[in-house]
Design an enzyme around this catalytic site. Structure first.
Site: not given
Ligand code: 9MR
Length: 382
Positions: A176, A291
């Site tokens: 990102e 994802e």
């Molecule tokens: O699923 C993840 C969640 O448990 C965390 O709280 C969050 C923190 O921002 O990150 C989530 O996973 C992310 C992923 O690492 C990158 N793309 C977006 C996902 C959803 O936020």
């Protein structure tokens, strides 16, 4: 003509919704679709073997709770959080005690035991990275020099790649880094702020990005290096991702693109996704959906539902079916090399807390009791 078209479109939608309601078996209750055979459900991983691995984002606790089910449905795993910097390397330094491998190791051990692949996620992200990474000797936020930040980055990447060598087959090296707005880069990222200038000959790509890929390549020339981002299947962000991919690929630093696939029902466009997969693959890269989830709320809708309405479930079923048709075609063509869901069931989705805290969403293929939803059958039967 336009009026007639939209009238016809409405009839089609109404028909679909009506069928969907019957299909889902009622207003609110989720029942298996009539086409669902009774007895054990088929394994998605087995069904999709000819196309690509089917993955899920997990934590070690979820594996403790639902291990056998997860091993029966998926043949690839990614840590939803446990390989991110803040969890795996919470304090400065490079001694074993400075790292916290326990949860990530549990996920990798589970995958090895069940013959599953593991994707690595991630090295560089603007979230879930501790402040110390960007602090200089004075301890003030973001006061580190670019050289200090890059040295920490190199140490971190090298340690993780060494630790998981031969067990993790690919890494989301940078996650990102592209902006959602008019700018190309995510300029409010601490990475950009401290190490975001670009060296001569790097086509304006921030140094922290190029360096992250160089460190990863040096640490293991065999592990596959990905760039991972959301909303990169269309619009300006697609163009920016394509350009970044072209530059990294030309330097021999990139093997794949992860299109995250955090979409909403009714607004996801499978043909745009196909076009994006084709475009990245044309650069000689593998492409994965990394994802995947399909929210039942449209983007910007902050209302809260207490149960999943049949019409939304029907739309979700249709969207999942259409997406996986494209995925199978792109998989058969050798362009799409993996599809990973961001979670296993509707009970463990991050969308139950985003973008509206505490709201319930139903974005995945299995309900909270591990029962397949109609969307599962749209993916499993074609
Ligand atoms: O699923 C993840 C969640 O448990 C965390 O709280 C969050 C923190 O921002 O990150 C989530 O996973 C992310 C992923 O690492 C990158 N793309 C977006 C996902 C959803 O936020």
């Amino acid at each position: 003509m336009r009026v007639l078209k939209s009238f016809l479109a409405e009839i089609v939608i109404l028909l679909f919704v009506a069928t969907g309601a019957a299909f889902a078996g009622g207003q609110t209750e989720v029942k298996p679709s009539p086409s669902a055979p009774s007895g054990p459900i088929p394994s998605l991983a087995a069904l999709y073997k000819p196309y690509f691995p089917i993955g899920a984002a997990v934590g070690d606790q979820l594996l403790d709770q639902e291990g056998p089910f997860i091993a029966s449905q998926f043949d690839s795993l990614v840590a939803a959080n446990d390989m991110k910097w803040a969890i795996i390397h919470p304090v400065p330094g490079n001694k074993p005690a400075d790292y916290n491998f326990a949860q990530a190791d549990a996920i990798v051990a589970f995958a090895q035991k069940h013959g599953m692949l593991v994707r690595g996620h991630n090295f560089v992200w603007h979230q879930q990275v501790p402040d110390w990474v960007f602090e200089g000797a004075d301890g003030r936020p973001l006061s580190a020099t670019k050289a200090e930040v890059l040295a920490r980055l190199k140490e971190h990447i090298t340690t993780l790649i060494d630790h998981f060598r031969g067990k993790v087959y690919c890494w989301d090296v940078v996650n990102e880094a592209l902006s959602d707005g008019d700018h190309v880069w995510r300029e409010d990222s601490p990475w950009y702020k401290t190490a975001g200038t670009s060296s001569k000959g790097d086509d304006g790509v921030p140094d922290y990005i190029i360096k992250a890929y160089e460190y990863a390549r040096q640490a293991d020339p065999n592990v596959k290096l990905f760039y991972n981002d959301y909303n990169i299947e269309s619009g300006p962000k697609f163009e920016h991702a394509l350009q970044l991919a072209r530059i990294l690929k030309a330097k021999g630093l990139l093997d794949g693109i992860g299109i995250q696939g955090h979409w909403q029902i009714q607004s996801v466009d499978p043909e745009a996704v196909r076009h994006a997969i084709d475009s990245f693959a044309a650069l000689g890269l593998q492409v994965q959906i990394t994802e995947l989830d399909l929210s039942v709320y449209r983007w910007g809708d902050d209302s809260s539902l207490s149960s999943l309405p049949a019409d939304r479930e029907a739309l979700q079923t249709k969207d999942y079916g259409e997406l996986f048709k494209v995925f199978r075609e792109e998989g058969a063509a050798g362009k799409l090399t993996g599809v990973t869901f961001w979670g296993v069931t509707d009970a463990d989705t991050w969308l139950n807390n985003f973008p509206v805290g505490g709201r319930t969403d139903w974005p995945l293929l299995f309900d909270a009791k591990l029962r397949p939803k109609p969307a599962f059958w749209a993916v499993a039967k074609w």
